[in-house]
Structures are given as C-alpha cells and as structure tokens.
Design a protein around this motif. Structure first.
Motif, PDB file in Angstrom:
ATOM      1  N   PHE A  37      35.847  39.732  43.063  1.00  0.00           N
ATOM      2  CA  PHE A  37      35.394  38.033  43.678  1.00  0.00           C
ATOM      3  C   PHE A  37      34.251  37.285  43.704  1.00  0.00           C
ATOM      4  N   THR A  38      32.837  38.641  43.667  1.00  0.00           N
ATOM      5  CA  THR A  38      32.203  36.987  44.156  1.00  0.00           C
ATOM      6  C   THR A  38      31.456  36.369  43.177  1.00  0.00           C
ATOM      7  N   PRO A  39      31.781  36.535  41.593  1.00  0.00           N
ATOM      8  CA  PRO A  39      31.439  35.154  40.052  1.00  0.00           C
ATOM      9  C   PRO A  39      32.491  34.206  40.575  1.00  0.00           C
TER      10      PRO A  39
ATOM     11  N   LEU B 150      22.819  38.821  38.284  1.00  0.00           N
ATOM     12  CA  LEU B 150      24.116  39.761  39.030  1.00  0.00           C
ATOM     13  C   LEU B 150      24.773  40.841  38.346  1.00  0.00           C
ATOM     14  N   ALA B 151      24.944  40.414  36.899  1.00  0.00           N
ATOM     15  CA  ALA B 151      25.194  40.867  35.558  1.00  0.00           C
ATOM     16  C   ALA B 151      24.301  42.469  36.121  1.00  0.00           C
TER      17      ALA B 151
ATOM     18  N   VAL C 154      46.351  42.043  50.677  1.00  0.00           N
ATOM     19  CA  VAL C 154      45.303  41.143  50.945  1.00  0.00           C
ATOM     20  C   VAL C 154      44.568  41.123  49.732  1.00  0.00           C
ATOM     21  N   ALA C 155      44.024  42.334  49.624  1.00  0.00           N
ATOM     22  CA  ALA C 155      43.079  42.063  47.937  1.00  0.00           C
ATOM     23  C   ALA C 155      43.814  42.428  46.754  1.00  0.00           C
ATOM     24  N   LEU C 156      45.159  42.399  46.243  1.00  0.00           N
ATOM     25  CA  LEU C 156      45.522  42.182  45.604  1.00  0.00           C
ATOM     26  C   LEU C 156      46.523  41.282  44.963  1.00  0.00           C
ATOM     27  N   GLY C 157      47.168  40.992  46.226  1.00  0.00           N
ATOM     28  CA  GLY C 157      48.329  39.663  46.575  1.00  0.00           C
ATOM     29  C   GLY C 157      47.334  38.246  46.541  1.00  0.00           C
ATOM     30  N   TRP C 158      47.220  38.363  47.511  1.00  0.00           N
ATOM     31  CA  TRP C 158      45.794  37.076  47.787  1.00  0.00           C
ATOM     32  C   TRP C 158      45.079  36.609  47.356  1.00  0.00           C
ATOM     33  N   ALA C 159      44.069  37.717  47.526  1.00  0.00           N
ATOM     34  CA  ALA C 159      42.414  37.017  47.305  1.00  0.00           C
ATOM     35  C   ALA C 159      43.069  37.294  45.303  1.00  0.00           C
ATOM     36  N   THR C 160      43.398  38.345  45.147  1.00  0.00           N
ATOM     37  CA  THR C 160      43.959  37.949  43.495  1.00  0.00           C
ATOM     38  C   THR C 160      44.061  36.854  43.176  1.00  0.00           C
ATOM     39  N   LEU C 161      45.483  36.781  43.222  1.00  0.00           N
ATOM     40  CA  LEU C 161      46.281  35.612  42.830  1.00  0.00           C
ATOM     41  C   LEU C 161      46.156  34.411  42.569  1.00  0.00           C
ATOM     42  N   ALA C 162      45.010  34.267  44.200  1.00  0.00           N
ATOM     43  CA  ALA C 162      43.864  32.651  44.616  1.00  0.00           C
ATOM     44  C   ALA C 162      43.075  32.593  43.820  1.00  0.00           C
ATOM     45  N   SER C 163      42.376  34.138  43.376  1.00  0.00           N
ATOM     46  CA  SER C 163      41.287  33.972  42.122  1.00  0.00           C
ATOM     47  C   SER C 163      41.815  33.711  41.203  1.00  0.00           C
ATOM     48  N   MET C 164      43.473  34.508  40.116  1.00  0.00           N
ATOM     49  CA  MET C 164      43.722  34.054  39.250  1.00  0.00           C
ATOM     50  C   MET C 164      43.968  31.941  39.000  1.00  0.00           C
ATOM     51  N   ALA C 165      44.302  31.454  39.820  1.00  0.00           N
ATOM     52  CA  ALA C 165      44.134  30.505  40.361  1.00  0.00           C
ATOM     53  C   ALA C 165      42.665  29.257  39.663  1.00  0.00           C
ATOM     54  N   ALA C 166      41.943  29.583  40.868  1.00  0.00           N
ATOM     55  CA  ALA C 166      40.956  29.090  40.169  1.00  0.00           C
ATOM     56  C   ALA C 166      40.476  29.176  39.600  1.00  0.00           C
ATOM     57  N   CYS C 167      40.258  30.939  38.221  1.00  0.00           N
ATOM     58  CA  CYS C 167      39.775  30.448  37.374  1.00  0.00           C
ATOM     59  C   CYS C 167      40.439  29.585  36.233  1.00  0.00           C
TER      60      CYS C 167
ATOM     61  N   TRP D  58      30.603  30.263  33.564  1.00  0.00           N
ATOM     62  CA  TRP D  58      30.011  31.129  32.697  1.00  0.00           C
ATOM     63  C   TRP D  58      30.668  32.635  34.133  1.00  0.00           C
ATOM     64  N   TYR D  59      30.399  32.284  35.347  1.00  0.00           N
ATOM     65  CA  TYR D  59      31.021  33.560  35.875  1.00  0.00           C
ATOM     66  C   TYR D  59      32.609  33.722  36.307  1.00  0.00           C
ATOM     67  N   ILE D  60      33.023  32.936  35.834  1.00  0.00           N
ATOM     68  CA  ILE D  60      34.519  32.849  35.283  1.00  0.00           C
ATOM     69  C   ILE D  60      34.924  34.093  34.272  1.00  0.00           C
ATOM     70  N   PHE D  61      33.623  33.449  33.441  1.00  0.00           N
ATOM     71  CA  PHE D  61      33.805  34.505  31.990  1.00  0.00           C
ATOM     72  C   PHE D  61      33.685  36.110  32.474  1.00  0.00           C
ATOM     73  N   GLY D  62      32.799  36.180  33.132  1.00  0.00           N
ATOM     74  CA  GLY D  62      31.908  37.318  33.039  1.00  0.00           C
ATOM     75  C   GLY D  62      32.764  37.901  33.878  1.00  0.00           C
ATOM     76  N   ALA D  63      33.232  37.262  35.295  1.00  0.00           N
ATOM     77  CA  ALA D  63      35.017  38.119  36.130  1.00  0.00           C
ATOM     78  C   ALA D  63      36.011  38.884  35.142  1.00  0.00           C
ATOM     79  N   VAL D  64      36.310  37.985  34.486  1.00  0.00           N
ATOM     80  CA  VAL D  64      37.415  38.275  33.618  1.00  0.00           C
ATOM     81  C   VAL D  64      37.188  39.292  32.502  1.00  0.00           C
ATOM     82  N   PHE D  65      35.829  39.253  32.290  1.00  0.00           N
ATOM     83  CA  PHE D  65      35.924  40.735  31.149  1.00  0.00           C
ATOM     84  C   PHE D  65      35.941  41.855  32.178  1.00  0.00           C
ATOM     85  N   TRP D  66      34.863  41.543  33.152  1.00  0.00           N
ATOM     86  CA  TRP D  66      34.157  42.222  34.307  1.00  0.00           C
ATOM     87  C   TRP D  66      35.667  43.558  34.808  1.00  0.00           C
TER      88      TRP D  66
END
Length: 484
Positions: free
Chosen positions: A224-226, A257-258, A80-93, A178-186
C-alpha cells in the motif's frame, strides 16, 4: 513565432490524442476494479460500525453468531484491505503505469478475469469469516479456499503492469513507476511466502508469529505505501503543473524504503518470546525509516511550496495532500512505537488501533480517494455530478479520521498507563475507555457518511449522469495550464 505556436498546438493535440487512446485502452478494466473497490468499501464500512458499536454496547446484535465482534472485525479487515484498498491499488497501478509509460494496455479483457478472480476471493474471505471459517492469523484471516483466487488474480495484474512497462514509449522512468514496479514485485512474494510458511507447509512455534508480522507489517509498507506514495508523486506535480522538486531525492526515498522497511515488523512482538536480536534489528529498521519519510516529505513540501492555495480548487489535491501529510506523521509515530520504552505503554491498547487507521486510512485511503477524483473523469469523459457531495466526502472523512485517531490515541495511551499501574483495577480501565470507544463509533459513522457520498458520486459518474468533460479542470476552478 507563428510557426512555433502552431507546432506547439500540434504537439498538445497529439499528446491529448495519445492520452485519450491510452485511457480508452484501460477504461473497462480500471473502472471494473474501481467499481468493485467502492462496493467493498461500503461493505467494510457497515462491518466496521457493527464491530465498533459492540465494543461499548456488547449486547448489540447478540442473537446473531455471524455478527459477533470477532467475526465482524475480521470480515471488516478483509473487506477494506483486500476489497477496497487492494482493488483500488490495482486500478491505480494499471492506469498510472499506462499513462507514464505512454503505452496502451495490452489484452485488457484478460484483466476482467483477474478482477473477477480477486472478487471471488474477497467474497470467500468476507463471508467465510462471517460464517465461522476464518483463520486466527492477523491479516491472513481468509479461509484457505480464497488463496488460489488471490494468487491467480494478483499474478495476472502484476504481469500486466510489467508488460505495460516493457512496452513503454517514454524513455525516462518516473519515480511513480519505480514505486509501482516495486509494489507488484513485493506483494506477490510476501503473500506466497506467508501462505506457504503458515498454511501450506507450516512452520512451528515462535516462527509463526514472526512470519505473521513480517507479512502483516509489510503489506502496508511494501504494497500500500509504495502505491500511495507513488500516486502522490504523480498527482501533486500533475495538478499544480510543475515538476517534482528533486528526482534524485525521490529515488533515495524509494531505495531506502526497499532497504529498511522489511526489517520493521518485529517491533509488534517486543516483549514476546522472540530472539532479542530480532526485536533490536526491527527497532533499528524502524528508526532508519526516518530517511525515506524525510525524503518524501521534503520532496512533496518543496513541490507544493507556493501552490498551497490550489487546495481550494482541486478536490484531488485536497485528498492527496491530506494523505501525504498523514504519511509523514504516522511514519514518525511508527518509529517511536518501535522503541521498547514507548511500546511498554502503547502496546496492547487502543493506541495501536488508532495507529493502524492512521496509516491505512488517513494516509493510503485518502490518497486513493484523490486518485479517483482525478482518474475517473478522464476515463469516463464525464464531470462529477455534485461539488457538494465531494465536499461532504472530504470533510466527513477528514474530520472523521482525525477524531478517530486522536480520540483512540489519547484514550489508548492512558489505558496503557493505567494497565501498567498495579493499583488500578481492570474494571476501572474498562470504564475509562468506554467514552473513547463511543467516540470511535461516532467517528466511524461520520466516515460512513463520507463513503456514501463518494459512492453516489462515483456511481453517477460511471453511470453517465455527469456533464461531458472538456480538457483541463473538471469540477472546481483550477489554474490554467493543466493537462487533461
């Protein structure tokens, strides 16, 4: 007036054509990531049910070593963390960055490679754990062989998000970017440092759990939060057709947040053999997180003010607002849990499990569901096949996660109270928690029903079974004036 109306109509048509071209450029990769995410959601749901049932019925599936509680629970987290949530987050980004940058996705075929690599890593993580090759590190349970696949896949996605941002045709940088850019760096930084310090060149002693919780807590807070907060900032104004209440307040929320979240993870180790200053600094960071949470809560509420009736019309808005409200509540709860007197009761109980699901599911997953209901029809050009399935999905997941969080929070709190009382036998505490654990399984079953309804809707839409979509609202009646 006629010339102005004609020009306005021309601009709308030009804007619609631009959005269609952008969606066409990222349709394949985004739907690939989204489809894999939904598949892992179903796998994770089944593993969660197995692990949950074993807590109150320990003889369930006892003849299968691969499905013992420890392995099933670890595999569930990976799915759920690496499969569902992370892949869905990548699609969102990818999709939101393309839309907000008004730029098409460059070289989209290479993202199939990134998605394939990440899915191979998830397979190694889930099945490796089930076969006994898992690591005893929270959030980093995957066998070491999975790490290169994760690093490569994540690196490609992060690079592509940055590339889209650099090709943007929109001068204004919206808060979601801003939030997406921060997430893919962090997130790449967090994962590489944790792998290096814990596995590749491991530190010793108490530093290992410190790094572990620095990573584990920040995966939720800086990955996930950003993405979830940024998605809410995109969907709420888009659906109701009005700008965000305060752009400057949203930037305050992002930078606070950062600044503060990276300090917050050590409160999980309060009472452990760590330096006192580290636990205190973590408590201060957790309490300071009230600033970004209030900034986001005020902004979302003031943007929605006068438009809450639209929750009747938009399934995407229903999920998003549920998730946004959950973010406010779970964040305040997290700040309380960083206080030592509070942690003395809540720590090492089912209360912690409830809190984790409050954040990862009620907040993050519900907003991702909202994004899927908005994004997928625009990528496929087709309507959702059944409003009934969407209602089943919403009510099963919203009621299920509410029952899950409330039941385990109440049961976990009194579990902690009894554990701190030396006059209460431990066997009595175990018996007390059994009804709450049974309720957890029932809530998990309700969530699984909702996931199945969502998966059927998603598969039907991607498979081309829905009606052709026209501009504007898709399934439920919505106010006019929304852009496609």
């Amino acid at each position: 007036m006629a010339a102005t109306a004609e020009l306005s109509q021309y601009d709308r048509a030009k804007s619609a054509a631009e959005r269609a071209a952008i969606d066409a450029s990222c349709r394949g990769p985004v739907l690939f990531f989204a489809s894999a995410a939904v598949l892992w959601l179903l796998v994770g749901s089944l593993l969660a049910l197995v692990a949950s049932v074993k807590l109150h019925s320990p003889y369930f599936l006892t003849g299968t070593a691969e499905l013992t509680f420890g392995r099933a629970r670890m595999a569930h987290l990976q799915a759920v963390a690496l499969g569902w949530a992370t892949l869905a987050s990548m699609a969102a980004c990818l999709w939101q960055m393309c839309r907000l940058s008004r730029a098409e996705l460059p070289y989209p075929k290479l993202l199939y490679l990134a998605g394939a690599l990440w899915n191979v890593g998830v397979c190694i993580a889930v099945f490796g754990v089930l076969l006994g090759a898992g690591q005893s590190v929270e959030w980093l349970d995957a066998p070491p062989a999975a790490a290169p696949f994760f690093v490569t896949g994540l690196g490609i996605v992060s690079a592509w998000v940055v590339a889209v941002f650099r090709r943007r045709r929109e001068a204004h940088v919206y808060v979601t970017q801003w939030y997406i850019f921060g997430a893919v760096f962090w997130f790449p930084w967090l994962y590489l440092v944790a792998q290096f310090v814990i596995f590749w060149m491991p530190v010793t002693g108490v530093v290992q759990p410190i790094v572990n919780w620095w990573f584990g807590h920040n995966v939720l807070g800086l990955w996930f939060t950003p993405i979830a907060v940024g998605t809410a900032y995109y969907l709420i104004p888009k659906i109701i057709g009005r700008p965000v209440h305060s752009y400057y307040l949203s930037i305050i929320g992002f930078w606070s947040l950062a600044l503060f979240y990276a300090w917050a993870g050590m409160h999980h180790l309060i009472g452990g053999p760590i330096p006192a200053w580290l636990a205190t600094a973590s408590t201060v960071g957790s309490m300071m997180m009230i600033i970004p949470v209030l900034a986001v809560a005020i902004n979302h509420h003031m943007t929605m003010l006068g438009h809450f009736h639209r929750l009747r019309y938009s399934p995407a808005l229903r999920f998003t607002v549920f998730g946004a409200i959950s973010y406010t509540l779970v964040s305040f709860q997290g700040s309380l849990m960083s206080l030592k007197w509070y942690s003395e009761t809540a720590h090492f109980t089912h209360y912690i499990v409830a809190h984790a699901h409050f954040g990862a599911y009620a907040f993050v997953t519900m907003i991702l569901f909202g994004l899927f209901y908005y994004m997928v029809p625009r990528l496929t050009g087709r309507e959702w096949v059944s409003s009934r399935l969407i209602r089943v999905h919403f009510w099963c997941t919203s009621i299920g996660i509410t029952a899950y969080v409330v039941g385990l929070s109440v049961g976990g709190w009194w579990q902690g109270v009894m554990m701190n009382n030396p006059d209460v036998p431990f066997a009595r505490i175990v018996l007390y928690t059994q009804p709450h654990l049974l309720g957890r399984s029932l809530a998990g079953a309700l969530l699984t029903v909702g996931h199945l309804a969502f998966a059927v809707s998603f598969a039907a839409n991607v498979g081309g079974w829905g009606q052709r979509r026209s501009s504007g609202p898709t399934l439920f009646a919505q106010p006019a004036g929304q852009k496609a």
